[in-house]
Scaffold this active site. Structure first.
Site, PDB file in Angstrom:
ATOM      1  CG  LEU A 247      -1.831  -1.284   1.285  1.00  0.00           C
ATOM      2  CD1 LEU A 247      -2.614  -1.317   2.591  1.00  0.00           C
ATOM      3  CD2 LEU A 247      -2.767  -1.388   0.094  1.00  0.00           C
TER       4      LEU A 247
ATOM      5  CG  ASP B 254       1.969  -2.065   3.397  1.00  0.00           C
ATOM      6  OD1 ASP B 254       2.093  -1.780   2.181  1.00  0.00           O
ATOM      7  OD2 ASP B 254       2.899  -1.929   4.223  1.00  0.00           O
TER       8      ASP B 254
ATOM      9  CE  LYS C  15       4.748   1.191 -15.954  1.00  0.00           C
ATOM     10  NZ  LYS C  15       5.873   1.153 -15.083  1.00  0.00           N
TER      11      LYS C  15
ATOM     12  CD  GLU D   5       8.881   6.930 -17.103  1.00  0.00           C
ATOM     13  OE1 GLU D   5       7.763   6.384 -17.160  1.00  0.00           O
ATOM     14  OE2 GLU D   5       9.635   6.830 -16.103  1.00  0.00           O
TER      15      GLU D   5
END
Lengths: 335, 335, 335, 335
Positions: free
Chosen positions: B8, B30, B185, B192
């Site tokens: 989280l 978490d 990705k 990127e």
């Protein structure tokens, strides 16, 4: 207001149309009479010769040039010879900013103002508006502001923010003295080369993602693919380009165009792969070198273009010659 | 529908929030109890231990992991040990796609489905939606479609076009079998790096555009600036970044962020210049190398980051040592 | 024969010594009187001022300059003002070849000859001889041949071959008109940057070959090392550099120097890693760009040096700023 | 001593000859019987099948493999199945060092030793001797020392120095455990790519030094040459390569070969410019990436080779597609 536009190619003609839509009066000239006639039909005042063109302009005259970099300097001289003190020459082409710096000095001595306007937006500028990067003396730039405001996208387009950045959120910016406009546009194009190459390289990797499913020679001249199980993806390139447009970090206008091109033809069969460069990328790199700025990405992008133009051939032959000399490696034929 | 989210951090917590806004039920876990508590306040079902977390999920269970790449493999094993045939593990982190390919094979043998979801959008994803690149078996991906549709930007965002690209215009795409999502990705992040570096290099050149107005040593260890008259521009970087957002060819979301950062602090004084890399750029390059794809721009961008991390120090020392050895050049001290 | 040498630094002083050993008469001058005195002790004729220096030369005079590039142009003008038609100015420094092209035109109008001599060999030239790359008018170059023959290594050194390559096997070559010598030397240095960087990068990889035995952070800002078992080599760098000198493909004089430097101090502790560049690498790259030649290796080598000088700092800060903006990534401090 | 050599290509056959000259007994095998017959004529003991080959070796057996990387792993398994504890397998090919690390573990469990020997020297090794980079267990390496000493150049060749570098001045070096030899050889080849490319790029620049004397298109797709007066040199490439061999900083064995190739044919007309890579350059780069070492020069050299193999075609097409999309630029045909 009135403006004279000389050079009615893709860029010049559309800029005239956008200016006329904005209520400006455009006097136009080109060595190709058909280009003049086309715009006259749309409402422009045409001229058949340079002298006539200048003669139709009211003083103080503004002559905006949209010409190939290779001939701009010469035409500036021809135009300047016909102008009078107080007149303005604007160069909106992809000229070297050195020329702008030098021209400004020469023209100032004759009472003329030189304004260099880096103009980005391509064939879409007619509808989107042009991003204008402007260099020149304050008075001349101020005088031309109505023209810049019409050519630029303006407040309606995009998420303009803040007022402390001056006119930048409107899509035009006075960047500094003569040369500053072309300088900023030059760097813009240098960046453009790098961004374009980043997408192109990435897409090329995706295209090869199925290499593990393909045959591969097993000889000493061919590098083996050690783990073919990791290269068995048949990626849909147009769909990937499209999905990246929605929420990813790399969304951009160039990606929009890339997605459109791949959707139209995933194999890009109409292209052979010879990528031109018009000079701006080279000048960007020379400016980086002069001022000691590392620019490995921008230079790699430029060199890939030069290589696509066949300019590495001798170097490649020499590498094969060395490999033959030390290892007896016989060159494989080109595919 | 119901989903279990483990991990989280910045990404995981926001994804839970977006899912809950979309009407989904989220069970969360978490190792940091405070992270769990925060989301419970927002309506999530919390768990204090892994077993409790799994126990609160209805079958077929979906466990979505948002963890650092370095520990994901280990956690996948722990989770899998608690699941039953028909359950689904989703890895939405920046894991190496090799692991996804391998995990899928191992988990399939135990009746579990493995779905890898490359997730882009960063801290903005909560509002903008996330771009999702998905790999895995058809049935599991189909089952999760409501989740993907909620996380992604959806039809309202951006200029979605055409239906023949499937769900891509909605911001999510099933790219292929297990591993394909992380692969796409990975390449996204590789691109990127290149795009970011293109802007950074260009801005650095603009920043040095006034070098001709500055003092320069005249010794054999300093390269002279031959034509200082061409480097006398004091460029307003925030304004240039802003103007480029309006109508230029290089408009992009990363440029939007760049303009924002420069506007907030033109000197970027809060940053020291050590640029991390989280692995994706490295893996992209290794995939390029394996499949023989030239990637000079993406590699240059990666290497610049590694250099910023201090990794070229020994190489640089060796260069100085060679210069001393052949020319007696004494090294200048670091600035 | 008689020659005047001005600029008695590392290079100039040793060249005078080699010329005197070869029986030539050397008149010497430097703004530092101690440098003059040193050579007078060795047999040179010293001068305390430029006028005295010129006055001691018999006509036709030859003035050979060994000066930093940044001041050479100015000194050429000063010297030329004292010379008479038929005299020769030689520039043996690392000047930009553009200057040689321009100077030759100016000096020719005054009856003077300009000869540019790219001079390689560094501090070892006194014993090994210098490699001379010469540009200039035929008559002047012919006149200076006894000087070139003495400075160059000559037939005894290395495996000179063939007579159809003219004087090249002797270590000096008339490369073309004024500017050609500096042009060829410029490219020599460009290559030198590339060759040096190749060794430095390779040695850096060897140095990290033990990375799998070292601790590594496991956080989202650190790229994981997936297969540490392949990086457990503790390589003896000095021994590797030495073994490569014997029979390998990459044997070279620079490797000899590298081996020597590593043997003297494997940690290279006396160096900080700031690598200077004196201009030649930059000019090589600009020539490549002008003529459209891809030079990715030479440019990478140059940019690594510029980065070592701290010139990528702003670009790096901007990358960190972008990472913070899209992903909330907080920069790690510099090591 | 006795050794078995399998794989009698360019490298293997010459190594057998050098070993026999040094008094060693060589048992040889190859799938091509003619290769075996050639060496039998020269005094080797031939074998017509793998079993016969192994059978002719005295225990402890040493089987040295000189095979393409793509098949070495498989052959190691076949050979190992016929060996007995105490025997040694040597891989002298250009195999990936990962395989050596893995093979050593597997073979050790069966009582066999695995020694990896990176072997440099090419077709010249027969006369010059081979540079040997060795990985493996101490005992096996020690046992093979007479073989290494014969294959290597030895003390007579080159300027061997010092005794504290062990056997390195003799041209062979035990670099570490299994895999270390191939690792060091891999980096050697990575450096080799970089050095070769540095010369090739530099020579290509020299070749274009006359661009100012040539015709140039003046259109928007062609970058103008602003200062043609600086590119009017007709450089004699073979002579320049030769002169650099004598006293310059960039003297090397690869330069010797370059000079030889250019002298034989200045146009290099027998080569087409498709430069193969055999894997070592790729692995070097992957090792650099894994360990975080910036290697911009080595990667640039590798990518230039891949591009020469046609692997950038799709990327280039995409760049042309983008240029068409934003600017209406129509691609020029390939030359």
């Amino acid at each position: 207001m009135q403006i004279g536009m000389m050079g009615l190619g893709r860029m010049g003609a559309n800029m005239v149309r956008r200016l006329m839509r904005g209520g400006h009066e455009c006097v136009v000239y080109d060595i190709n009479p058909a280009s003049v006639a086309d715009l006259v039909k749309d409402g422009a005042v045409g001229a058949a010769a340079l002298e006539e063109f200048i003669g139709k302009l009211a003083r103080p005259r503004t002559v905006w040039l949209m010409l190939p970099a290779a001939i701009t300097n010469r035409v500036v001289e021809q135009v300047a010879a016909l102008l009078e003190p107080g007149d303005i020459i604007v160069d909106g082409g992809n000229s070297h900013y050195h020329d702008a710096v030098d021209q400004a000095v020469r023209l100032q001595a004759r009472g003329l103002s030189f304004v260099d306007v880096g103009t980005s937006g391509g064939v879409w500028g007619l509808e989107r508006g042009y991003c204008l990067m402007i260099g020149g003396p304050d008075a001349a730039v101020k005088h031309l502001e109505p023209i810049f405001a019409t050519l630029a996208p303006g407040a309606g387009a995009g998420s303009a923010e803040g007022g402390d950045l001056g006119t930048a959120p409107l899509g035009y910016l006075h960047c500094g003295p003569s040369g500053a406009g072309h300088f900023v546009k030059m760097v813009h194009n240098g960046i453009e080369y790098g961004v374009m190459a980043a997408y192109a390289e990435g897409m090329n990797i995706l295209k090869q993602a199925n290499a593990g499913s393909e045959h591969r020679d097993a000889d000493a001249e061919t590098s083996p693919l050690a783990q073919p199980q990791y290269y068995r993806f048949d990626i849909d390139l147009p769909a990937v380009a499209e999905v990246w447009r929605h929420g990813s970090v790399i969304g951009s206008w160039l990606l929009d165009l890339t997605a459109g091109a791949l959707k139209a033809d995933p194999a890009l069969a109409q292209f052979g792969g010879r990528v031109s460069d018009s000079g701006e990328g080279r000048w960007t790199l020379k400016a980086a070198i002069d001022t000691g700025v590392p620019a490995p990405v921008l230079s790699s992008a430029l060199f890939s273009r030069l290589t696509s133009q066949g300019e590495s051939e001798f170097a490649d032959k020499l590498l094969s010659a060395m490999r033959y000399a030390f290892g007896g490696h016989v060159e494989k034929p080109k595919a």
